[in-house]
Design an enzyme around this catalytic site. Sequence first.
Site, PDB file in Angstrom:
ATOM      1  N   HIS A  37       0.855  -1.184   0.000  1.00 45.78           N
ATOM      2  CA  HIS A  37       0.000   0.000   0.000  1.00 45.78           C
ATOM      3  C   HIS A  37       0.891   1.234   0.000  1.00 45.78           C
ATOM      4  O   HIS A  37       2.008   1.219   0.523  1.00 45.78           O
ATOM      5  CB  HIS A  37      -0.866  -0.036   1.263  1.00 45.78           C
ATOM      6  N   GLN A  97      -5.244  -5.776   6.459  1.00 43.80           N
ATOM      7  CA  GLN A  97      -6.147  -6.728   5.818  1.00 43.80           C
ATOM      8  C   GLN A  97      -6.122  -8.098   6.493  1.00 43.80           C
ATOM      9  O   GLN A  97      -6.785  -9.022   6.016  1.00 43.80           O
ATOM     10  CB  GLN A  97      -5.777  -6.880   4.333  1.00 43.80           C
ATOM     11  N   LYS A 136     -11.469  -0.776   9.375  1.00 42.34           N
ATOM     12  CA  LYS A 136     -11.558  -2.051   8.661  1.00 42.34           C
ATOM     13  C   LYS A 136     -11.941  -3.197   9.600  1.00 42.34           C
ATOM     14  O   LYS A 136     -12.118  -4.337   9.158  1.00 42.34           O
ATOM     15  CB  LYS A 136     -10.227  -2.364   7.976  1.00 42.34           C
TER      16      LYS A 136
END
Length: 476
Positions: free
Chosen positions: A185, A265, A288
């Site tokens: 990222h 993630q 998230k």
Amino acid sequence: MITTTSTTMEGAILKLPCLRTVSRNPNLTNRSSGSLRWRSRPLHVSASAASSPSLINDTKIGPGSLGHITRSDFPILHQEINGSKLVYLDNAATSQKPTAVINALQNYYEAYNSNVHRGIHYLSAKATDEYESARQKVADFINAAGAREIVFTRNATEAINLVAYSWGLSNLKPGDEIITTVAEHHSAIVPWQFVAQKTGAVLRFVNLTEDEVADVDQLRGFLSRKTKLLVIHHVSNMLASVLPMDEVISWAHDVGAKVLVDACQSVPHMVVDVKTLDADFLVASSHKMCGPTGVGFLYGKSEILSAMPPFLGGGEMIADVYLDHSTYAEPPSRFEAGTPAIGEAIGLGAAIDYLSEIGMQRIHDYEMELANYLYDNLSSVSDVRIYGPAPSQTVTRAALCSFNVKDVHPTDIATFLDQQHGVAIRSGHHCAQPLHRHLGISSSARASLHFYNTKDDVDRFIEALKDTISFFTSFK
């Protein structure tokens, strides 16, 4: 009427979406006693249910699945978008929030809104207790040695910048190497570009294998006594690949390097144990994890944090201030200058309670079945190219697929899915431009799932995608 632009344009010009609620949120009651109250509803998955295979089958993705059981806890999912029932498949960008988190935020602002660490009155003491309780919940969630190893930040990006400007500028010198991958990222690349420019350190990038996974063999070959830091994702936000983090960290430690793990993630979707991994630093974002936006966290080993200088100066991070110098508080206070995101941190604590009650292993097992179902069905659609490794007995994919459709721009796909079918996916470079360039593309579409998604969501997405492809190919 939907019209397309010329081929030189980024995507189609379509009407703006409108939202229409299917039914009034049953959890929002009328004002009583002069205040707005959210009616509390117990989580559908109790602790006993979460541990009982007879109540929730980990491999079941049809009716009665974990997705069906939990989705009623997410008010936002029960609405129509442009006349169609919402299908939310943009979870890699941000997750939705359960009622328990919404309640926690509202309760803070209604019942004990006050600054933390600075007052002796009841409201301040209550806010401080809840804020520090949230820190302990984060520590327990990732199995840190203690709450002092958890620093609250605005997000994972700020957490990485904290490490870059505090640890990086203090420890790196000309010729030192920072190893990362082309699949990171932007937030795991750009801060280290800044640090390299300021210190003379060298950035080295690991490429992908033929299976489109970060090449850990090449990474191992890069490691040397010059390596001072490895910055690496646990799960790719585009490729859906899962790296063998315990092995990678062990290799880095063998040459004396520190390791920063981007777990944005992974922490929301699987069991992550920083003691087992032996990570030096790990970052994640609340939004998230079914928590509020505006707060994230940095995990750092206590001995490393204690040796790091402050990142920002101001209130709260000091021990004593004089006109000519200041002394600094011990971590984590040293890195939390000013008034923090108090309500948001408390909301993150509530999200962790919610996730923990379900069980992270159960969430992971369910999502793996859903991930395979998504991959299998999407790969069967004509002219679709999915990025990242194919699932197999030895390869697991996260519950997301980045893809492109031949001769159809991903922005056109995402826009048509939203406006004609109420399906929310992502299009663009997903903050991973170097990875897209490496793959020879400028952008992609991405569908990403969470535990409150269902097989029905995937089915609706696939049918809507087929209709979308048919629409755009009809102009050929």
